[in-house]
Design a protein around this motif. Structure first.
Motif, mmCIF file in Angstrom:
data_model
loop_
_atom_site.group_PDB
_atom_site.id
_atom_site.type_symbol
_atom_site.label_atom_id
_atom_site.label_comp_id
_atom_site.label_asym_id
_atom_site.label_seq_id
_atom_site.Cartn_x
_atom_site.Cartn_y
_atom_site.Cartn_z
ATOM 1 N N LYS A 216 0.825 -1.191 0.000
ATOM 2 C CA LYS A 216 0.000 0.000 0.000
ATOM 3 C C LYS A 216 0.870 1.257 0.000
ATOM 4 C CE LYS A 216 -3.959 -1.927 2.531
ATOM 5 N NZ LYS A 216 -4.846 -1.742 3.699
ATOM 6 N N ASP A 236 -6.090 -6.658 -0.382
ATOM 7 C CA ASP A 236 -6.594 -5.606 0.495
ATOM 8 C C ASP A 236 -7.888 -4.987 -0.022
ATOM 9 O OD1 ASP A 236 -4.631 -4.626 -1.515
ATOM 10 O OD2 ASP A 236 -5.282 -2.661 -0.821
ATOM 11 N N GLU A 238 -8.326 -2.208 -1.310
ATOM 12 C CA GLU A 238 -8.375 -0.776 -1.009
ATOM 13 C C GLU A 238 -7.704 0.059 -2.083
ATOM 14 O OE1 GLU A 238 -7.101 2.269 2.641
ATOM 15 O OE2 GLU A 238 -6.792 0.103 2.827
ATOM 16 N N TYR A 239 -6.540 -0.398 -2.549
ATOM 17 C CA TYR A 239 -5.793 0.350 -3.555
ATOM 18 C C TYR A 239 -5.729 -0.450 -4.847
ATOM 19 C CZ TYR A 239 -4.215 3.529 0.116
ATOM 20 O OH TYR A 239 -4.181 4.445 1.130
#
Length: 377
Positions: A216, A236, A238-239
């Motif tokens: 990340k 994750d 998220e990214y």
């Protein structure tokens, strides 16, 4: 909204055929290229000796080269208004098209009723006029009940892989080679010459292990990344991979090996940066090599085309799944077609798609149910 018809005409061997495609308007470099790509997949002329910078070389041909194409613009950068979609259906019916190919639809989070869905309403009127309506199933897979365009009178198309792969291998010390997936034009040495590190071993003092192993942004120590190839997980959610790639570049990494079972089957383009995607099984083998070797070394090899790749076809991970949210006793999608790593025409002045030091591509790869929809149309 102003509809912009873009047409190319030609006489069919067995009569006149019209094909209409709904595509987003040209609002930025590359968007117009997507329009061209989808149209040429459906009805492009046969053209020999084409490739994407020598990858997937051969003859390109659309599904129905002698068809006529009428393109109706219904979307802008703010979205696709229902009034524009219905107006385009009206125009297409009036123009006498035979097949409507729609590479758009609602997301899995927004599930309109048939009575309020402009695509379902417009398609109903088209079918009443003896026009076949073919729609993309959507790219919100692999979760169940994510399929879009589920009206019974619509032919809904899912995406599959094809028997062509783009292999970018990871060479480890000890003459060990791991198969990877990705389209890159890496210029690294062909022998394992670069230090290899797992993301969690390069974490910064202010980050945790989970963030670091997923690479990340702001989770890695620059001094531990610079000049190294990095093994990163990708669980994750998220990214994006694009953000992780940018972070590795910023920190001076020379290559990225991504652990991701889903994207392993869909080769993306990474330009001149050495990036490849491996399965979780192969990632475990790489990690075992790292942990058992005092000075682990690796390199990432440039992409090569692999023909007659097995197992194929297989359902693409991104292709939206059934069952239908609206009609429980109706199976959706109706059919599946090639929609992964499809090579087709691209606008020749799209410099954003050109790898460093290369001219803009005349042909390019795309993946999605839009391409599968064009194949069926």
């Amino acid at each position: 909204m102003i509809l912009t018809p873009l047409s190319a005409t030609g006489e069919a061997d067995w009569g006149k055929v019209s094909l209409m495609l709904y595509q987003r308007s040209i609002t930025r470099p590359g968007t117009g290229s997507v329009m061209v790509h989808v149209a040429s997949t459906a009805a492009g002329n046969s053209l020999p000796d084409v490739s994407y910078y020598s990858l997937a070389s051969g003859t390109a041909k659309g599904g129905s080269p002698s068809s006529r194409i009428a393109m109706y613009r219904v979307c802008t950068f703010i979205g696709c208004q229902g009034s524009a979609i219905l107006a385009a259906f009206d125009d297409a019916i009036a123009d006498g098209v035979n097949v409507l190919s729609l590479s758009l639809g609602s997301s899995a989070l927004f599930r309109p009723e048939f009575s309020t869905d402009p695509i379902a309403i417009g398609a109903y009127h088209a079918v009443a006029n003896n026009i076949t309506v073919v729609c993309s199933a959507g790219n919100d897979g692999p979760s169940s009940q994510t399929v879009a365009n589920v009206a019974p009178w619509i032919l809904t198309v899912a995406a599959t892989t094809i028997d062509r792969d783009f292999e970018s291998d990871v060479a480890l010390g000890g003459n060990k080679k791991i198969k990877g997936e990705g389209i890159n034009f890496a210029n690294l040495k062909k022998t394992p010459s670069y230090p290899l590190i797992y993301g969690s071993s390069a974490k910064s003092n202010s980050s945790n292990v989970d963030d670091a192993r997923n690479c990340k942004p702001d989770s890695l120590d620059k001094n531990k990344i610079k000049g190294r190839i990095v093994l990163c997980d990708n669980d994750d959610g998220e990214y994006s991979l694009k953000e992780k790639l940018a972070e590795l570049k910023r920190l001076g990494g020379v290559g990225l090996v991504l652990n991701d079972d889903e994207t392993r089957a869909v080769a993306s383009r990474y330009g001149d940066f050495p990036l490849t995607v491996v399965s979780s099984k192969d990632a475990s083998e790489i990690l075992s090599y790292i942990n058992s070797t005092k000075n682990p070394l690796a390199t990432i090899l440039a992409t090569v085309t692999v023909e007659e790749y097995k197992q194929a076809p297989a359902g693409a991970y991104f292709s939206s799944r059934g069952p239908s949210y609206a009609t429980k006793n109706l199976l959706k999608p109706d059919i599946a077609a090639p929609g992964v790593k499809i090579l087709a025409t691209w606008i020749g002045n799209d410099t954003e798609e050109a790898p460093k030091g290369k001219d803009p591509p005349l042909f390019n790869f795309l993946s999605g149910t839009s391409l599968a929809c064009s194949h069926v149309s």
